[in-house]
Design an enzyme around this catalytic site. Structure first.
Site, PDB file in Angstrom:
ATOM      1  N   GLU A 255     -38.558 103.249  35.067  1.00 51.68           N
ATOM      2  CA  GLU A 255     -38.516 101.902  34.495  1.00 51.68           C
ATOM      3  C   GLU A 255     -37.394 101.139  35.178  1.00 51.68           C
ATOM      4  O   GLU A 255     -36.307 101.689  35.383  1.00 51.68           O
ATOM      5  CB  GLU A 255     -38.207 101.900  32.985  1.00 51.68           C
ATOM      6  N   GLU A 304     -43.711  92.114  25.044  1.00 49.03           N
ATOM      7  CA  GLU A 304     -44.125  92.876  23.854  1.00 49.03           C
ATOM      8  C   GLU A 304     -43.401  92.307  22.638  1.00 49.03           C
ATOM      9  O   GLU A 304     -42.197  92.503  22.476  1.00 49.03           O
ATOM     10  CB  GLU A 304     -43.799  94.354  24.040  1.00 49.03           C
ATOM     11  N   LYS A 307     -41.071  94.531  20.067  1.00 45.71           N
ATOM     12  CA  LYS A 307     -39.965  95.373  20.519  1.00 45.71           C
ATOM     13  C   LYS A 307     -38.653  94.854  19.940  1.00 45.71           C
ATOM     14  O   LYS A 307     -38.539  93.727  19.494  1.00 45.71           O
ATOM     15  CB  LYS A 307     -39.902  95.409  22.050  1.00 45.71           C
ATOM     16  N   GLU A 313     -35.600  92.347  24.540  1.00 47.35           N
ATOM     17  CA  GLU A 313     -36.557  93.420  24.825  1.00 47.35           C
ATOM     18  C   GLU A 313     -38.004  92.952  24.718  1.00 47.35           C
ATOM     19  O   GLU A 313     -38.911  93.641  25.187  1.00 47.35           O
ATOM     20  CB  GLU A 313     -36.301  94.601  23.887  1.00 47.35           C
TER      21      GLU A 313
END
Length: 329
Positions: A255, A304, A307, A313
């Site tokens: 990642e 997202e 998150k 995030e």
């Protein structure tokens, strides 16, 4: 000149014998596109590898017959059960063997960012061993590698990079895992975020050092010169691996990304620059391992919206959930 990130993705995200760049597909959201549309988007942009965090049947089913390689994760909450051989055999049968004729599995990632002090840490290596044994029973152990993904907080020291070493609690956790990986020809996966390092110490870390845009040498460490924090972070990890007897173990960056909104230095422009420079940079290796392309996974395909806890995030996606790419102007 306007830089179109996703046009670069189109040309750069190619799987070759020497380099691979993939994109992580997280689903911590209530507005994600259907799996088939996600796969079609990967195909449209020539993204050759997908990382998912659990064996989602709809995603794996949608990958049947595609040329997209799949990195599939085992969620942390499943580790304890898979420390039992029978459970691991059933897991491989259900999630791998049932699809292996027409889905190209690359890695099985047993746990993500496990804290060595967490009660789950004791189950990581047994689960890895059991998953490997189940793959071997199906004659898939050469085709599909078994690993785990770590965070760089396992390092007790990282500056200068040559002093990189795992903390005492991390060393007892990671050393047998590293030995397992080396014995089975599998890489160690590491999640590397210069963004989080930067925001934790903006006084001493310049933004340009985190974004690959520094024009000068920032850190001199013996014979190695570091222009960016990404290389220095990997340099510290390589040094730590050498200290536990694995100087040649491959590291896959499982990642890496930069948020576009809702935090310190979290802007569209900074994210665009980071992704562009990351993809350019990993083709050439690091000062410690020059001319050795680094297999790297961009985080992430989509924003997202569930998150957290940090608001940033929710904004790491290359695309919005309605499939519009964020870096086209």
């Amino acid at each position: 000149m306007v830089f179109f990130l996703l046009l670069l993705v189109l040309s750069v995200l190619e799987t070759t014998a020497s380099q691979s760049i993939g994109v992580c597909y997280g689903r911590v959201a209530n507005n994600s596109p259907p799996a088939k549309e996600v796969i079609d988007l990967y195909k449209a942009y020539n993204i050759g590898i997908m990382r998912i965090y659990d064996p989602d049947p709809s995603t794996i089913e949608a990958l049947r017959g595609s040329n997209i390689q799949l990195v599939v994760g085992i969620p942390n909450e499943d580790l304890q059960s898979l420390a039992t051989a029978a459970a691991a055999t059933n897991w491989v049968q259900r999630n791998i063997q049932n699809y292996s004729q027409d889905v190209k599995f690359r890695y099985i990632v047993v746990g993500n960012e496990i804290d060595p002090n967490d009660a789950l840490a004791q189950f990581v290596l047994p689960a890895m061993q059991n998953i490997y044994a189940a793959l071997a029973s199906a004659n898939l152990q050469s085709q599909i590698k078994v690993s785990t993904a770590i965070q760089l907080s396992l390092l007790g020291s990282s500056y200068p990079p040559s002093s990189g070493a795992f903390s005492p609690s991390s060393s007892s956790y990671i050393t047998p895992i590293v030995r397992f990986l080396a014995n089975n020809g599998a890489p160690l996966l590491a999640n590397v975020y210069t963004y989080f390092s930067y925001i934790s110490d903006t006084t001493n870390i310049d933004l340009s050092y985190a974004l690959f845009t520094s024009s000068t040498i920032v850190v001199r460490d013996g014979k190695y010169e570091y222009h960016n924090l990404f290389d220095a972070s990997l340099g510290a990890l390589y040094a730590a691996l050498e200290k536990v007897g694995a100087p040649n173990l491959e590291v896959v960056v499982s990642e890496s990304g930069w948020p576009s909104y809702d935090g310190v230095a979290a802007t569209v422009d900074n994210a665009r620059v980071y992704y562009r420079n990351l993809m350019d940079h990993v083709a050439h290796g690091t000062p410690n391992r020059p001319n050795q392309p680094i297999e790297t996974y961009l985080f992430a395909m989509f924003d997202e919206n569930q998150k957290g806890p940090a608001a940033t995030e929710r904004h790491f996606g290359l695309f919005t959930p309605d499939k519009h790419h964020k870096y086209n102007n």
